[in-house]
Write an enzyme that holds these catalytic residues in place. Sequence first.
Site, mmCIF file in Angstrom:
data_model
loop_
_atom_site.group_PDB
_atom_site.id
_atom_site.type_symbol
_atom_site.label_atom_id
_atom_site.label_comp_id
_atom_site.label_asym_id
_atom_site.label_seq_id
_atom_site.Cartn_x
_atom_site.Cartn_y
_atom_site.Cartn_z
ATOM 1 C CE1 TYR A 1 -3.013 -3.045 0.273
ATOM 2 C CE2 TYR A 1 -3.332 -2.601 2.595
ATOM 3 C CZ TYR A 1 -3.592 -3.368 1.478
ATOM 4 O OH TYR A 1 -4.438 -4.441 1.576
ATOM 5 C CB SER B 1 -13.736 -4.777 -0.842
ATOM 6 O OG SER B 1 -12.501 -4.199 -1.183
ATOM 7 N N PRO B 2 -15.950 -4.947 2.175
ATOM 8 C CG PRO B 2 -16.255 -4.494 4.453
ATOM 9 C CD PRO B 2 -15.191 -4.557 3.391
ATOM 10 C CG HIS C 1 -0.963 -8.580 -0.180
ATOM 11 N ND1 HIS C 1 -0.556 -7.265 -0.122
ATOM 12 C CD2 HIS C 1 -2.285 -8.533 -0.449
ATOM 13 C CE1 HIS C 1 -1.595 -6.465 -0.334
ATOM 14 N NE2 HIS C 1 -2.649 -7.229 -0.543
ATOM 15 N NE ARG D 1 -12.512 -4.017 -5.233
ATOM 16 C CZ ARG D 1 -11.303 -4.288 -4.730
ATOM 17 N NH1 ARG D 1 -10.563 -3.300 -4.272
ATOM 18 N NH2 ARG D 1 -10.842 -5.528 -4.685
ATOM 19 C CG PHE E 1 -21.912 -1.086 -5.841
ATOM 20 C CD1 PHE E 1 -22.616 -0.364 -6.784
ATOM 21 C CD2 PHE E 1 -22.456 -2.287 -5.385
ATOM 22 C CE1 PHE E 1 -23.835 -0.816 -7.275
ATOM 23 C CE2 PHE E 1 -23.663 -2.743 -5.859
ATOM 24 C CZ PHE E 1 -24.358 -2.008 -6.809
#
Length: 330
Positions: A55, A201-202, A122, A205, A207
């Site tokens: 990151y 990403s629950p 990862h 992202r 949306f």
Amino acid sequence: MKKRMLGSASVTSVGLGCMNLSHAYGAPMDETAAVQLLNAALDAGYTHLDTAALYGFGNNETLLGNAIGHRRHEYFLASKCGMFKDDSGKRKIDGRPEVLKKTCEDSLQRLQTEVIDLYYLHRWDKSVPIEESVGALADLVKEGKIKAIGLSEVSSATLRKAHAVHPITALQTEYSLWTRNPEISVLNTCEQLGVTFVAFSPVARGFLGGILTDVSTLTSQDIRRAMPRFAPENYRLNLELLEPVRQIAKHHDATMAQVALAWVLQQSENIVVIPGTTNRQHMLDNLAASQLILSDDDLQKLSDTFRYEAVSGPRYNEATQAEIDTEEFR
């Protein structure tokens, strides 16, 4: 705040994914604001923070070390190895033992800590047997540099192979209403082996938060530009799925993101979530989602609406899909 077990540690069921403070969703957050957000998260009660060497190509770990290293005793720290920027500046997946150990040393320095609570591979480097990569991480446990081992984006079969070498504490994979592939196998395998499932990403992202209505506003640096579900023709169709989320949120006087998080948390007591945000109010709202209890009817309506056949587009493009090892519906 409601807590759940992550290995031998009790953490808030909603953790903080730190990636988007430095990486992937456009320009990095202003450093002063990022420092303030991280400290506000600890003040609010977050006890589980998730970062990675990838990151910001090390900058996210450096940010955490500088911002909250002095509060190290207040949080459970997770980071990741095996995917990073190489000398040419390109993202690389490398699971060789010597590389993983060197990455860990660098991460410890950036994070300003003597030990990382949970250290993930990862991505599985498919050119290196998973047993060798996990063996290197097991050495780091023996040396006291990490406390526990995690895996990210792997299948049930790979998890079982790894777990036979050294107990795996957590498996991290994308899981949300519109990404249901963990339900194929890996959720059950985690429960069987006593491995905590960490959902990244629950909120899909962004949306499922219902705020992003026009994908043309995404910058050229935003990774969603390369994701098929965010292509304009697919995204327009996916937006039509959001109405039940909106209705249920209104009924509970909650945000749509809170409904999305509550749905994931209510799938199993073995799940913790790590949504990320650069917005302080969203950060506070996400933590409060652990208090939201959806009815059985709510859960069923959401599950039925977002069955995998109803979602337009795969979650990754072909090149990215080839890098991961998860079971997929398609």
